[in-house]
Design an enzyme around this catalytic site. Sequence first.
Site, mmCIF file in Angstrom:
data_model
loop_
_atom_site.group_PDB
_atom_site.id
_atom_site.type_symbol
_atom_site.label_atom_id
_atom_site.label_comp_id
_atom_site.label_asym_id
_atom_site.label_seq_id
_atom_site.Cartn_x
_atom_site.Cartn_y
_atom_site.Cartn_z
ATOM 1 N N HIS A 7 36.398 43.530 37.189
ATOM 2 C CA HIS A 7 37.803 43.146 37.066
ATOM 3 C C HIS A 7 38.026 41.737 37.596
ATOM 4 O O HIS A 7 38.858 40.981 37.072
ATOM 5 C CB HIS A 7 38.691 44.141 37.820
ATOM 6 C CG HIS A 7 40.136 44.059 37.477
ATOM 7 N ND1 HIS A 7 41.084 43.524 38.320
ATOM 8 C CD2 HIS A 7 40.809 44.452 36.361
ATOM 9 C CE1 HIS A 7 42.273 43.597 37.759
ATOM 10 N NE2 HIS A 7 42.141 44.152 36.565
ATOM 11 N N CYS A 8 37.273 41.359 38.620
ATOM 12 C CA CYS A 8 37.453 40.058 39.264
ATOM 13 C C CYS A 8 37.039 38.881 38.375
ATOM 14 O O CYS A 8 37.476 37.754 38.608
ATOM 15 C CB CYS A 8 36.635 39.993 40.554
ATOM 16 S SG CYS A 8 36.974 41.310 41.728
ATOM 17 N N ILE A 9 36.206 39.124 37.374
ATOM 18 C CA ILE A 9 35.707 38.007 36.561
ATOM 19 C C ILE A 9 36.331 37.989 35.171
ATOM 20 O O ILE A 9 35.934 37.182 34.327
ATOM 21 C CB ILE A 9 34.175 38.012 36.465
ATOM 22 C CG1 ILE A 9 33.644 39.205 35.677
ATOM 23 C CG2 ILE A 9 33.553 37.995 37.860
ATOM 24 C CD1 ILE A 9 32.132 39.140 35.409
#
Length: 343
Positions: free
Chosen positions: A332-334
């Site tokens: 999700h962070c990327i």
Amino acid sequence: MTYFMPPEWAPHERTWMAWPSPNPTFADDTELAEARAAWAGVAHAVRAFEPVTMVVGPGQEATARELLDPSVELVERDLDDAWMRDIGPTFVKHRETGELAAVDWTFNGWGAQDWARWEHDSKIARHVADLSGVPVHSTNLVNEGGGIHVDGEGTVLLTETVQLDPDRNQGWSKADVEAEIHARIGTSKAIWLPRGLTGDYGRFGTRGHVDIVAAFAAPGVVLVHEQEDPAHPDFEVSREIIDVLSGQTDAQGRPLEIVGVPAPTVLTDPDDGSWVDYSYINHYLCNDGVVLCGFDDPNDERAAAIFRRLFPRRTVRLVDARTIFAAGGGIHCITQQQPLAPR
């Protein structure tokens, strides 16, 4: 509130990502190569469901093209790091026309951490907005995309150690933060979690992003990281978060249904013995798909089964995320979604 942030399960135009380039997050050429392979794996998993645009730093296009399918679009802009969820814009939609705009949060390297660089990353949200052809709504609130999660119907999840971090928003009260968040993404109720996972407070951590510990799966339904082993400090953290969410209602007055997602069985990093924050909550919803963090762990399939039950019309794909977590984040962070807008 003219604009609102659609939920992640709403239709997407595309996904934005950023290509890893040499920086302090990756200690050497080997780690950088491993990160690029991991980022490419996520890009290909997402590309099976929707278009992907990868922002690459100057001189990095050749290395990206070697690993990425030709169908992944590349655009060149100056970069510091590779966490598009946090450095990219939060897209919002006009409630009446459906037209898009982009919220450009102030970005300062996750609270001006000593290893972080953000001269270029602080401008990426505006670059992405310009490339998307949408207007920009700027704000002085220091925030990252991983620090918020919405249900699309007025509710937002926040974490006290992120938005109230004195190295992010010195002097801001909860009321100040809520007012600005609501004004920018069209929410009306904030649910504050006290903290994030233990490992997220390490060297490359975000100091408690919500998208690794809790996420909406539908209006009124919240996924929560559930550490089942009392030996891990997140055993108590996850129970505290579940206690906070229990009995809460959303902006529409619905009681929250809490769905616990078991943590992977591994507890510590094999290299340095530190507590891992491996989490299936840090998944990404794309058109007709769920790209789920995998850890080559017995609980991978348990988590996948939960997501298949919650998203029966979507294909669940596990992608090995251990290299991404070693650098400080997850799938999700990327990734950052651009909602579908009217033609």
